[in-house]
Design a protein around this motif. Sequence first.
Motif, PDB file in Angstrom:
ATOM      1  N   ARG A  32     -46.676   9.335  54.949  1.00 27.79           N
ATOM      2  CA  ARG A  32     -47.655   9.741  53.942  1.00 27.79           C
ATOM      3  C   ARG A  32     -49.045   9.650  54.534  1.00 27.79           C
ATOM      4  NH1 ARG A  32     -48.204   8.146  47.586  1.00 27.79           N
ATOM      5  NH2 ARG A  32     -50.145   9.250  47.252  1.00 27.79           N
ATOM      6  N   GLU A  33     -49.822  10.690  54.298  1.00 29.76           N
ATOM      7  CA  GLU A  33     -51.212  10.738  54.736  1.00 29.76           C
ATOM      8  C   GLU A  33     -52.049  11.180  53.545  1.00 29.76           C
ATOM      9  OE1 GLU A  33     -53.467  13.741  57.529  1.00 29.76           O
ATOM     10  OE2 GLU A  33     -52.271  12.326  58.715  1.00 29.76           O
ATOM     11  N   LYS A  34     -52.823  10.275  53.007  1.00 29.93           N
ATOM     12  CA  LYS A  34     -53.679  10.508  51.848  1.00 29.93           C
ATOM     13  C   LYS A  34     -52.855  10.992  50.658  1.00 29.93           C
ATOM     14  CE  LYS A  34     -57.670  11.237  54.722  1.00 29.93           C
ATOM     15  NZ  LYS A  34     -58.649  12.164  55.220  1.00 29.93           N
ATOM     16  N   ASP A  35     -53.023  12.247  50.252  1.00 24.06           N
ATOM     17  CA  ASP A  35     -52.380  12.727  49.027  1.00 24.06           C
ATOM     18  C   ASP A  35     -51.202  13.662  49.288  1.00 24.06           C
ATOM     19  OD1 ASP A  35     -53.869  14.781  49.993  1.00 24.06           O
ATOM     20  OD2 ASP A  35     -54.815  15.307  48.099  1.00 24.06           O
ATOM     21  N   HIS A  36     -50.547  13.519  50.461  1.00 25.44           N
ATOM     22  CA  HIS A  36     -49.355  14.331  50.719  1.00 25.44           C
ATOM     23  C   HIS A  36     -48.460  13.635  51.758  1.00 25.44           C
ATOM     24  CE1 HIS A  36     -52.453  15.679  53.566  1.00 25.44           C
ATOM     25  NE2 HIS A  36     -51.460  15.849  54.420  1.00 25.44           N
ATOM     26  N   ASP A  52     -34.391  27.849  56.955  1.00 27.86           N
ATOM     27  CA  ASP A  52     -34.420  28.078  55.509  1.00 27.86           C
ATOM     28  C   ASP A  52     -34.758  26.755  54.829  1.00 27.86           C
ATOM     29  OD1 ASP A  52     -33.992  29.494  53.026  1.00 27.86           O
ATOM     30  OD2 ASP A  52     -32.088  28.421  52.874  1.00 27.86           O
ATOM     31  N   ILE A  53     -35.789  26.777  53.988  1.00 26.30           N
ATOM     32  CA  ILE A  53     -36.185  25.584  53.233  1.00 26.30           C
ATOM     33  C   ILE A  53     -36.159  25.952  51.762  1.00 26.30           C
ATOM     34  CG2 ILE A  53     -37.999  23.876  52.833  1.00 26.30           C
ATOM     35  CD1 ILE A  53     -39.109  24.604  55.604  1.00 26.30           C
ATOM     36  N   ASP A  54     -35.476  25.121  50.968  1.00 30.61           N
ATOM     37  CA  ASP A  54     -35.506  25.368  49.527  1.00 30.61           C
ATOM     38  C   ASP A  54     -35.558  24.058  48.764  1.00 30.61           C
ATOM     39  OD1 ASP A  54     -32.685  24.587  48.656  1.00 30.61           O
ATOM     40  OD2 ASP A  54     -32.227  26.106  50.156  1.00 30.61           O
ATOM     41  N   VAL A  55     -36.036  24.162  47.528  1.00 29.63           N
ATOM     42  CA  VAL A  55     -36.130  23.021  46.626  1.00 29.63           C
ATOM     43  C   VAL A  55     -35.355  23.367  45.380  1.00 29.63           C
ATOM     44  CG1 VAL A  55     -37.688  21.565  45.275  1.00 29.63           C
ATOM     45  CG2 VAL A  55     -38.410  22.394  47.501  1.00 29.63           C
ATOM     46  N   ASP A  56     -34.419  22.490  45.025  1.00 31.34           N
ATOM     47  CA  ASP A  56     -33.643  22.646  43.798  1.00 31.34           C
ATOM     48  C   ASP A  56     -33.831  21.361  43.000  1.00 31.34           C
ATOM     49  OD1 ASP A  56     -31.919  23.322  41.791  1.00 31.34           O
ATOM     50  OD2 ASP A  56     -30.095  23.158  42.999  1.00 31.34           O
ATOM     51  N   GLY A  57     -34.670  21.437  41.975  1.00 33.71           N
ATOM     52  CA  GLY A  57     -35.020  20.222  41.243  1.00 33.71           C
ATOM     53  C   GLY A  57     -35.833  19.325  42.152  1.00 33.71           C
ATOM     54  N   GLN A  58     -35.304  18.149  42.470  1.00 32.07           N
ATOM     55  CA  GLN A  58     -35.990  17.217  43.357  1.00 32.07           C
ATOM     56  C   GLN A  58     -35.316  17.117  44.730  1.00 32.07           C
ATOM     57  OE1 GLN A  58     -38.645  17.269  41.012  1.00 32.07           O
ATOM     58  NE2 GLN A  58     -39.089  15.555  42.332  1.00 32.07           N
ATOM     59  N   LEU A  59     -34.407  18.049  45.039  1.00 30.20           N
ATOM     60  CA  LEU A  59     -33.693  18.035  46.312  1.00 30.20           C
ATOM     61  C   LEU A  59     -34.276  19.078  47.261  1.00 30.20           C
ATOM     62  CD1 LEU A  59     -31.251  16.818  47.866  1.00 30.20           C
ATOM     63  CD2 LEU A  59     -29.927  18.758  47.016  1.00 30.20           C
ATOM     64  N   LEU A  60     -34.831  18.599  48.387  1.00 36.43           N
ATOM     65  CA  LEU A  60     -35.373  19.473  49.424  1.00 36.43           C
ATOM     66  C   LEU A  60     -34.301  19.639  50.493  1.00 36.43           C
ATOM     67  CD1 LEU A  60     -37.922  20.864  50.766  1.00 36.43           C
ATOM     68  CD2 LEU A  60     -38.180  18.716  52.005  1.00 36.43           C
ATOM     69  N   THR A  61     -33.953  20.894  50.817  1.00 39.55           N
ATOM     70  CA  THR A  61     -32.929  21.183  51.814  1.00 39.55           C
ATOM     71  C   THR A  61     -33.528  22.030  52.920  1.00 39.55           C
ATOM     72  OG1 THR A  61     -31.208  21.144  50.098  1.00 39.55           O
ATOM     73  CG2 THR A  61     -30.637  22.177  52.192  1.00 39.55           C
ATOM     74  N   ILE A  62     -33.291  21.599  54.156  1.00 40.55           N
ATOM     75  CA  ILE A  62     -33.727  22.352  55.336  1.00 40.55           C
ATOM     76  C   ILE A  62     -32.477  22.734  56.113  1.00 40.55           C
ATOM     77  CG2 ILE A  62     -35.086  22.335  57.454  1.00 40.55           C
ATOM     78  CD1 ILE A  62     -36.722  20.040  56.208  1.00 40.55           C
ATOM     79  N   ILE A 101     -45.338  22.778  48.032  1.00 42.12           N
ATOM     80  CA  ILE A 101     -44.759  22.487  49.346  1.00 42.12           C
ATOM     81  C   ILE A 101     -44.969  23.680  50.271  1.00 42.12           C
ATOM     82  CG2 ILE A 101     -42.612  22.025  50.597  1.00 42.12           C
ATOM     83  CD1 ILE A 101     -41.636  20.491  48.143  1.00 42.12           C
ATOM     84  N   SER A 102     -45.409  23.391  51.504  1.00 42.00           N
ATOM     85  CA  SER A 102     -45.607  24.442  52.497  1.00 42.00           C
ATOM     86  C   SER A 102     -45.015  23.978  53.827  1.00 42.00           C
ATOM     87  CB  SER A 102     -47.087  24.769  52.656  1.00 42.00           C
ATOM     88  OG  SER A 102     -47.788  23.637  53.128  1.00 42.00           O
ATOM     89  N   ALA A 103     -44.760  24.944  54.727  1.00 46.06           N
ATOM     90  CA  ALA A 103     -44.149  24.612  56.013  1.00 46.06           C
ATOM     91  C   ALA A 103     -44.754  25.446  57.124  1.00 46.06           C
ATOM     92  CB  ALA A 103     -42.644  24.834  55.947  1.00 46.06           C
ATOM     93  N   ILE A 114     -45.729  18.066  51.890  1.00 43.27           N
ATOM     94  CA  ILE A 114     -45.220  17.807  50.547  1.00 43.27           C
ATOM     95  C   ILE A 114     -46.325  17.110  49.751  1.00 43.27           C
ATOM     96  CG2 ILE A 114     -43.387  16.703  49.217  1.00 43.27           C
ATOM     97  CD1 ILE A 114     -41.757  16.671  51.906  1.00 43.27           C
ATOM     98  N   PRO A 115     -47.033  17.834  48.887  1.00 42.16           N
ATOM     99  CA  PRO A 115     -48.148  17.225  48.151  1.00 42.16           C
ATOM    100  C   PRO A 115     -47.682  16.323  47.007  1.00 42.16           C
ATOM    101  CG  PRO A 115     -47.943  19.544  47.583  1.00 42.16           C
ATOM    102  CD  PRO A 115     -46.911  19.265  48.639  1.00 42.16           C
TER     103      PRO A 115
END
Length: 156
Positions: A32-36, A52-62, A101-103, A114-115
């Motif tokens: 963690r760095e400051k606010d992300h 491929d990166i996706d978010v389903d609810g609170q699950l981040l999958t790479i 979220i950005s990559a 991840i903010p």
Amino acid sequence: MSFDPFRELNRVAGALLENRPGLRLMPMDLYREKDHYILSADLPGIDPGSVDIDVDGQLLTIRAERTLHGTEGVKWLTRERESGSFLRQLNLGQGIDTEGISARYENGVLNVMIPVVERAKPRKIEIVSADSSTPVESAAVESPASATENQKAVEA
């Protein structure tokens, strides 16, 4: 250079597990760095188009795929770089801005930003005195007499 039996055992176990078909884990750092939060995953030799990166609810999958070219008609002397699929999943928990979220993929490293949502960021709580509506300075030093008066107000 000294011999580390645990490192050698880890290397052998990793080599055995890597030779089995299926998904492979990608090494990563998360901090963690400051606010992300920043997730850095090693994906050397992987085409960015296969990530491929996706978010389903609170699950981040790479997910990522490494394909090696030019393997037909070749006699390998050593082959340590395997083709295959890579997968990593993280439960993000509460307080994450999943929409923000950005990559970025650069030099074989995937960095995912991840903010943290505004309500989950650390903040100071203002204290209001019971005697008045003026804020109390947290750095102020009270005299013993006023401390006794404030204690009586709290007990009342």
